[in-house]
Design a protein around this motif. Structure first.
Motif: not given
Length: 430
Positions: A264-273
């Motif tokens: 829920h973090c490394i696999g998701v946060d880059p898409y927010y950025l």
């Protein structure tokens, strides 16, 4: 305006998952704290001293003074509201702010004018601007109150690492940022009271939001490099783990490992950025390239197993959660391995000692076979996808008993490197 942080301060934590529960339990040691979760079944299990995330031990949960409720009205008198709900992406990998918006609407429903204006603090991972430009207006519109007068905003990015018993909420440094210096100071005193790691006052709420989103994007990019070189070396018959063992002897070599990058973090946060970058008119080539490589690793692993088998076969996949030692199935990239193997015609059996079978069925339509390791069961290929301690500790005889003659072990994380396995089966690793 000053914001007292003392024994009379009432705190509400909205969302009691991997992030919210440890935070709420820690806060309850010093403050009158209530935990709110929209799932009545979650509240019921916590009241019974059970935590399905395995973050809080039963005895600690039973002895905590934390109050629990699924009704936001029970938190109406709180001085501080801390939102810790998930921030996933949708099927198009676009930010899904639904949970944050929902939690914000819930908080807005109980806001009212008071002598001590409440603080609403967000911990959910978001792109810069969400706290002030998305959540703030919702709070104002639904409550009829004025931000900066009747209530104040703050942001403190969560840094929970599921399953990590070292970097816990009471030991890590907390980044804090409020919309005024007084809010930032109050947040620093609040979080400083529960952690020995101290606090860092960020320059602004946007800076704090940005800091969180790049922390995981940085790891994602570094792991993507490892995954790419693993693919390159695989073409030349070289194990990337043999390469890393040599390279890591240099003092400034960064120690990252290849593998399946979900969660829920490394696999998701880059898409927010990347979403925010494109809003600003910038194409984030490095960020998107790293995510593309990592998103493709499941298919790469499945294809290498298929290349060895060259026929429809029985395959056992060990582990389904997104990382070792946790029951968390969110955004697990093992699912990509399974789906690809099935698409290639293989009969896939899944085993996981920690994952919840009902959740696997509901989220992915996949079944977990609790008897998959029975002595009478044998497979043409065994894929160690998640190195749960249960698998790491298996004996060479037990491992060998799983593989049919001529079968293959695919050890994605290289945890069985150098270990003798009964029958001396063919072995493949990144």
């Amino acid at each position: 305006m000053s914001f007292p942080i003392d024994g009379t301060t009432r705190v509400a934590v909205i969302g009691l998952g991997y992030v919210g529960l440890p935070l709420a339990v820690a806060l309850a040691k010093s403050f009158d704290t209530i935990g709110i979760d929209i799932k009545p079944e979650r509240i019921a299990e916590l009241r019974n001293g059970e935590d399905s995330t395995h973050e809080i031990e039963p005895e600690r949960l039973k002895t905590s003074s934390l109050k629990l409720s699924s009704d936001i009205a029970d938190a109406a008198d709180s001085d501080i509201f801390i939102v810790t709900v998930p921030t996933p992406v949708d099927k198009a990998n676009q930010p899904d702010l639904g949970p944050v918006r929902g939690a914000t609407r819930a908080v807005a429903s109980v806001l009212k004018p008071r002598e001590r204006p409440p603080l609403i603090i967000y911990e959910s991972t978001v792109y810069p601007g969400v706290t002030e430009d998305v959540c703030g207006p919702i709070l104002e519109e639904l409550s009829g109150l004025s931000r900066g007068k009747d209530f104040f905003l703050g942001y403190s990015p969560e840094r929970i690492n599921p399953g990590d018993k070292v970097h816990t909420v009471d030991k890590i440094t907390r980044v804090v940022a409020g919309e005024t210096p007084a809010v930032t100071d109050a947040m620093s005193r609040l979080y400083g009271s529960i952690t020995s790691g101290g606090t860092f006052e960020a320059a602004s709420i946007k800076a704090a939001e940005a800091a969180k989103v790049i922390e995981n994007a940085q790891r994602d990019i570094n792991i993507a490099f490892m995954n790419e070189i693993a693919q390159i070396f695989n073409l030349d018959g070289i194990s990337v783990y043999d390469v890393l063992a040599a390279a890591e002897t240099k003092w400034n070599f960064l120690k990252f490992s290849p593998g399946l990058v979900g969660g829920h973090c490394i696999g998701v946060d880059p898409y927010y950025l990347s979403y925010k970058a494109q809003q600003l008119g910038h194409l984030p080539r490095v960020v998107l390239a790293g995510r593309s490589i990592n998103d493709g690793m499941g298919a790469f692993v499945a294809d290498r197993v298929h290349d060895y088998l060259q026929r429809a076969a029985k395959v056992l996949v060990l582990g389904l959660t997104f990382k070792e030692g946790v029951p968390d199935l969110r955004n697990s990239k093992v699912v990509d391995v399974v789906n690809r193997l099935q698409w290639l015609g293989h009969d896939v059996t899944i085993h996981d000692p920690l994952a919840r079978a009902a959740e696997a069925e509901e989220e992915y339509g996949l079944s977990i076979d609790t008897d998959a390791l029975s002595p009478e069961r044998r497979y043409d290929a065994v894929v160690l996808a998640v190195p749960h301690p249960h698998y790491v500790d298996m004996s060479g005889d037990a491992l060998g008993a799983l593989v049919a003659p001529g079968g293959v072990f695919a050890d994605i994380k290289g945890v069985w490197r150098g270990r003798a396995i009964a029958g001396d089966p063919h072995r493949w690793q990144l």
